[in-house]
Design a protein around this motif. Structure first.
Motif, PDB file in Angstrom:
ATOM      1  N   ARG A 142       0.833  -1.204   0.000  1.00  0.00           N
ATOM      2  CA  ARG A 142       0.000   0.000   0.000  1.00  0.00           C
ATOM      3  C   ARG A 142       0.866   1.252   0.000  1.00  0.00           C
ATOM      4  O   ARG A 142       0.616   2.192  -0.756  1.00  0.00           O
ATOM      5  N   MET A 143       1.879   1.268   0.840  1.00  0.00           N
ATOM      6  CA  MET A 143       2.747   2.445   0.939  1.00  0.00           C
ATOM      7  C   MET A 143       3.449   2.735  -0.380  1.00  0.00           C
ATOM      8  O   MET A 143       3.570   3.887  -0.791  1.00  0.00           O
ATOM      9  N   VAL A 144       3.916   1.690  -1.060  1.00  0.00           N
ATOM     10  CA  VAL A 144       4.639   1.885  -2.319  1.00  0.00           C
ATOM     11  C   VAL A 144       3.756   2.568  -3.345  1.00  0.00           C
ATOM     12  O   VAL A 144       4.149   3.555  -3.983  1.00  0.00           O
ATOM     13  N   PHE A 145       2.537   2.090  -3.513  1.00  0.00           N
ATOM     14  CA  PHE A 145       1.687   2.630  -4.562  1.00  0.00           C
ATOM     15  C   PHE A 145       1.031   3.949  -4.162  1.00  0.00           C
ATOM     16  O   PHE A 145       0.712   4.768  -5.022  1.00  0.00           O
ATOM     17  N   VAL A 146       0.853   4.174  -2.876  1.00  0.00           N
ATOM     18  CA  VAL A 146       0.402   5.493  -2.430  1.00  0.00           C
ATOM     19  C   VAL A 146       1.487   6.527  -2.709  1.00  0.00           C
ATOM     20  O   VAL A 146       1.204   7.664  -3.102  1.00  0.00           O
ATOM     21  N   ALA A 147       2.754   6.129  -2.526  1.00  0.00           N
ATOM     22  CA  ALA A 147       3.866   7.028  -2.842  1.00  0.00           C
ATOM     23  C   ALA A 147       3.902   7.346  -4.335  1.00  0.00           C
ATOM     24  O   ALA A 147       4.166   8.482  -4.742  1.00  0.00           O
ATOM     25  N   ILE A 148       3.621   6.346  -5.182  1.00  0.00           N
ATOM     26  CA  ILE A 148       3.561   6.588  -6.632  1.00  0.00           C
ATOM     27  C   ILE A 148       2.467   7.592  -6.957  1.00  0.00           C
ATOM     28  O   ILE A 148       2.649   8.491  -7.793  1.00  0.00           O
ATOM     29  N   LEU A 149       1.336   7.451  -6.287  1.00  0.00           N
ATOM     30  CA  LEU A 149       0.255   8.414  -6.484  1.00  0.00           C
ATOM     31  C   LEU A 149       0.695   9.813  -6.063  1.00  0.00           C
ATOM     32  O   LEU A 149       0.364  10.810  -6.720  1.00  0.00           O
ATOM     33  N   GLY A 150       1.466   9.901  -4.968  1.00  0.00           N
ATOM     34  CA  GLY A 150       1.975  11.200  -4.531  1.00  0.00           C
ATOM     35  C   GLY A 150       2.893  11.827  -5.560  1.00  0.00           C
ATOM     36  O   GLY A 150       2.824  13.028  -5.820  1.00  0.00           O
ATOM     37  N   ILE A 151       3.758  11.007  -6.180  1.00  0.00           N
ATOM     38  CA  ILE A 151       4.646  11.509  -7.238  1.00  0.00           C
ATOM     39  C   ILE A 151       3.818  12.050  -8.398  1.00  0.00           C
ATOM     40  O   ILE A 151       4.112  13.109  -8.963  1.00  0.00           O
ATOM     41  N   MET A 152       2.767  11.324  -8.770  1.00  0.00           N
ATOM     42  CA  MET A 152       1.914  11.751  -9.869  1.00  0.00           C
ATOM     43  C   MET A 152       1.221  13.073  -9.547  1.00  0.00           C
ATOM     44  O   MET A 152       1.153  13.971 -10.388  1.00  0.00           O
ATOM     45  N   LEU A 153       0.712  13.210  -8.331  1.00  0.00           N
ATOM     46  CA  LEU A 153       0.052  14.458  -7.951  1.00  0.00           C
ATOM     47  C   LEU A 153       1.044  15.622  -7.962  1.00  0.00           C
ATOM     48  O   LEU A 153       0.695  16.742  -8.339  1.00  0.00           O
ATOM     49  N   GLY A 154       2.276  15.356  -7.547  1.00  0.00           N
ATOM     50  CA  GLY A 154       3.291  16.410  -7.573  1.00  0.00           C
ATOM     51  C   GLY A 154       3.587  16.895  -8.973  1.00  0.00           C
ATOM     52  O   GLY A 154       3.934  18.063  -9.186  1.00  0.00           O
ATOM     53  N   SER A 155       3.413  16.005  -9.977  1.00  0.00           N
ATOM     54  CA  SER A 155       3.684  16.402 -11.358  1.00  0.00           C
ATOM     55  C   SER A 155       2.651  17.382 -11.897  1.00  0.00           C
ATOM     56  O   SER A 155       2.847  17.972 -12.956  1.00  0.00           O
TER      57      SER A 155
END
Length: 334
Positions: A45-58
């Protein structure tokens, strides 16, 4: 994950809004309330939530700096919304649900789910009811807003997603994005920021994109999996709860969410008039859903994701910091 993937695939084939998250959420929720013991691996869960965070930052670009003055006005309205929302929904849970004042207060505060559960139980609130109130609120809000924007608002999935194909991301940009995820995750955890797995990578990714060091986004395949993970997380929260309790919690959440959405719509109109921000973006920014869920809806519909996600981050900080302090103040006065 198998249930969530199946649900996402079915919703995708049916051309339903936000299919990968909505389908995963629906299938896992039905399974959980039917007695199936499901859970989400915390590390996955943490790994893919972090990916979502990277996407939102973009979604943050150098041009966003020009909008910060107007955003500050919107943040002020957000603070008033949080106060009004907590007060009204607290009364609702006391009058219609019969909750005690502690449980009602932390069930009403529209903050991070885990933070409100921990704070509420520390002050003597009913942990199960607080958890169910927030989980059901997010469930109802995601359904209402996803279908509402699609069917009533005429919004369709944007053709310009914030995701790229795997082939469209250069190796050096993948390194930048990976570094943003790792540094943001561990840095935010070290600082004990709320929702650190999402907020940390989002902040670091936003800095990189605002500075112009990279303009790339995570691959679409990873983003789709992240949506399945987020949707499955929502459904897994209902595991182990009696069906009667879940049904009552969802019915109560429908009323609470109606209050919050009407209030969000009212503030959205005010923001539209005073901060030069479209009502569609303001409503999602003030809506009573989770940071990840509301941001995903904004991304899918082509609404201003940077504006929406930043407001939910600020809202979570407001609630996490202020809710326990305000509760202590009122309890001393009482």
């Amino acid at each position: 994950m198998l249930l969530g993937s199946a649900g996402g695939g079915v919703f995708y084939l049916l051309h339903l809004p936000l299919p990968w998250m909505m389908g995963a959420m629906t299938f896992t929720t039905v399974a959980a309330v039917s007695g199936v013991r499901i859970a989400m691996m915390p590390r996955l869960r943490m790994v893919f939530v972090a990916i979502l965070g990277i996407m939102l930052g973009s979604a943050f670009t150098p041009q966003i700096i020009d909008h910060l003055a107007l955003w500050s006005i919107s943040f002020l309205w957000l603070g008033l919304y949080v106060v009004a929302a907590t007060f009204l929904v607290r009364l609702y849970y006391i009058r219609f649900a019969g909750y005690d004042s502690v449980t009602a207060y932390f069930a009403a505060a529209p903050g991070g789910l885990s933070e409100m559960i921990l704070a509420g139980s520390a002050f003597g609130g009913d942990e199960a009811r607080i958890s169910l109130a927030h989980g059901a609120r997010i469930l109802v809000a995601v359904f209402v807003l996803s279908f509402g924007y699609r069917w009533l608002g005429g919004y369709t999935p944007s053709g310009t997603s914030l995701a790229a194909t795997t082939q469209g991301v250069a190796a050096v940009d993948l390194l930048w994005l990976t570094g943003a995820g790792i540094i943001g995750f561990f840095g935010a955890r070290l600082l004990r920021l709320p929702a650190y797995a999402l907020v940390g990578p989002m902040i670091v990714s936003a800095i990189l994109h605002v500075l112009g060091w990279t303009t790339s986004r995570p691959p679409a395949e990873l983003v789709a999996i992240a949506q399945i993970v987020v949707g499955s997380m929502i459904g897994a929260r209902f595991t182990g709860l009696p069906l009667r309790l879940v049904v009552r919690g969802i019915l109560l959440a429908i009323g609470a969410t109606a209050i919050l959405l009407l209030l969000a719509a009212a503030f959205g109109l005010v923001v539209d008039a005073t901060a030069n921000q479209r009502f569609a973006s303001a409503l999602l920014a003030f809506a009573p859903g989770g940071l990840a869920e509301m941001s995903l809806i904004a991304l899918a519909l082509g609404v201003d994701a940077a504006y929406v996600s930043s407001h939910h981050v600020v809202r979570i900080f407001m609630i996490v910091v202020a809710a326990p302090l305000v509760f202590r103040l009122f309890r001393r006065q009482g």
